[in-house]
Write an enzyme that holds these catalytic residues in place. Structure first.
Site, PDB file in Angstrom:
ATOM      1  N   GLY A  76       8.764 -12.765  67.554  1.00 35.72           N
ATOM      2  CA  GLY A  76       9.394 -12.685  66.392  1.00 35.72           C
ATOM      3  C   GLY A  76      10.908 -11.940  66.701  1.00 35.72           C
ATOM      4  N   GLY A  77      11.607 -11.520  65.514  1.00 34.27           N
ATOM      5  CA  GLY A  77      12.898 -10.984  65.376  1.00 34.27           C
ATOM      6  C   GLY A  77      13.947 -11.471  64.491  1.00 34.27           C
ATOM      7  N   ALA A  78      13.219 -11.971  63.322  1.00 37.53           N
ATOM      8  CA  ALA A  78      14.222 -12.330  62.251  1.00 37.53           C
ATOM      9  C   ALA A  78      15.175 -13.427  62.536  1.00 37.53           C
ATOM     10  CB  ALA A  78      15.035 -11.225  61.517  1.00 37.53           C
ATOM     11  N   GLN A 119       4.372 -14.812  66.015  1.00 36.52           N
ATOM     12  CA  GLN A 119       4.469 -13.581  65.460  1.00 36.52           C
ATOM     13  C   GLN A 119       5.811 -13.637  64.461  1.00 36.52           C
ATOM     14  OE1 GLN A 119       6.292 -10.574  66.227  1.00 36.52           O
ATOM     15  NE2 GLN A 119       5.788  -9.717  64.411  1.00 36.52           N
ATOM     16  N   SER A 120       5.546 -13.432  63.122  1.00 40.95           N
ATOM     17  CA  SER A 120       6.779 -13.082  62.435  1.00 40.95           C
ATOM     18  C   SER A 120       7.762 -14.411  62.240  1.00 40.95           C
ATOM     19  CB  SER A 120       7.520 -11.908  62.448  1.00 40.95           C
ATOM     20  OG  SER A 120       8.566 -11.673  61.689  1.00 40.95           O
ATOM     21  N   ALA A 121       8.997 -14.264  62.566  1.00 44.15           N
ATOM     22  CA  ALA A 121       9.893 -15.505  62.685  1.00 44.15           C
ATOM     23  C   ALA A 121       9.205 -16.436  63.742  1.00 44.15           C
ATOM     24  CB  ALA A 121      11.095 -14.850  63.193  1.00 44.15           C
ATOM     25  N   ASP A 128       2.496  -5.621  54.948  1.00 43.70           N
ATOM     26  CA  ASP A 128       3.690  -5.801  55.567  1.00 43.70           C
ATOM     27  C   ASP A 128       4.960  -6.126  54.363  1.00 43.70           C
ATOM     28  OD1 ASP A 128       5.515  -7.058  57.035  1.00 43.70           O
ATOM     29  OD2 ASP A 128       4.224  -8.610  58.091  1.00 43.70           O
TER      30      ASP A 128
END
Length: 338
Positions: free
Chosen positions: A146-148, A217-219, A318
């Protein structure tokens, strides 16, 4: 509910999926990934001199610096952005001892194969984490960090790679272009190309090509889901492909968002301005195209049938992406929510 993204639980879920999973049917694919020279369970080592490493590090430093200034032009210097940057800096300082330990492992461990090239773009690299003793083909995790969509990097998965490698699992951390170097279409394309490399070459490193699990994960969960569904659409329509969805034994989405329309206001309140988010997603009109939840509802039954079992995990506390965003509704698909 506590978060369930630890290496121990991922490893347990992989084992459970492997033991009870159904046999996937194979599909002929046209390989587009370069195959490494040599063979053997240990895989070919990347041959590079100290001079090459220094040159590569210098070029990446220049690239990151240039992209940082480009990103600042989008972000501006508003109070909210500056306050969050300060909080992130303090957070990083407090975690520095742990970062140093992980960094030492990442740069000096013989188990890590860093910056393996899988494509022609500057960020088309992946890291492999190899178990010490390989007596038989190992299960494989293809991990998209991830990392936006802005600060993602393959090294962010080093702790996960280390822990799973200790449990006999090969981990491939796939890097991809971030914004503003690329937009969401570039990120999905890069991730798909990285997955292709893993599917077509992992046997040369001691991996089992019949036990490949896709994790995001995430983005990265959003990007990986887009790549998986896009590939299923291509495969079901008879287009030429370099890897088959049937090669993926299961997909694990950790703390991801799958409907971009529902996240615009949330991200804006968290400091990711709407105009920036729309630029990342290639315009407001493209939000549906890059919303896996919407795409699968519009997909044919043939496309849905190709998808592997899907496990979505999300912590209820979250705040980066709300847990309500984890619902990826797929008619006739094998989806599990945790």
């Amino acid at each position: 509910m506590r978060p369930v993204s630890s290496a121990e639980e991922v490893g347990a879920l992989l084992s459970r999926s492997d033991s009870s999973g159904r046999r996937r049917r194979s599909s002929p694919v046209q390989s587009a990934s370069p195959r490494p020279a040599g063979c053997g369970c240990g895989g070919p080592r990347r041959q590079s001199s100290f001079r090459d490493d220094v040159g590569h590090a210098a070029s990446e430093t220049y690239l990151v610096t240039r992209l940082t200034f480009s990103l600042l032009q989008y972000l501006g210097l508003g109070y909210r952005w500056m306050s969050q940057l300060l909080a992130l800096t303090i957070y990083a300082i407090l975690l520095m001892p742990g970062f140093l330990q992980v960094g030492y492992y990442y740069f000096f461990s013989s188990q890590v194969r860093r910056s393996i090239v899988y494509g022609e773009q500057p960020r088309n690299r992946l890291d492999l984490y190899i178990p010490k003793d390989i007596n038989r083909p190992c299960p494989v995790v293809a991990f998209v960090t991830g990392g936006a969509w802005i600060i993602g990097y393959k090294a962010w998965g080093s702790l996960l790679g280390r822990r799973l490698a200790e449990r006999g699992i090969i981990v491939a951390c796939i890097d991809y272009r971030n914004f503003p170097q690329g937009t969401i279409g570039d990120m999905v394309s890069d991730a798909s190309q990285g997955i292709s490399y893993v599917c077509n070459n992992i046997a040369s490193y001691g991996g089992d090509p019949n036990r490949i699990y896709l994790v995001g994960q995430s983005a990265g969960a959003h990007i990986a889901a887009c790549a998986l569904i896009e590939q299923a659409v291509k495969e079901s329509s008879g287009q030429s492909i370099s890897w088959s969805v049937t090669q993926i034994k299961a997909y694990f989405g950790l703390s991801g968002g799958y409907n971009m329309h529902s996240l615009v206001d949330h991200f804006h309140e968290r400091g990711l301005n709407r105009s920036i988010f729309f630029s990342i997603m290639e315009g407001e009109e493209s939000l549906s195209r890059y919303s896996p939840e919407i795409v699968v509802k519009q997909s044919s039954s043939q496309t849905i049938a190709l998808l592997p079992p899907i496990v979505l995990m999300h912590g209820t506390e979250d705040y980066s992406i709300p847990s309500s965003a984890r619902f990826l509704l797929m008619p006739s698909a094998d989806v599990h929510l945790r």
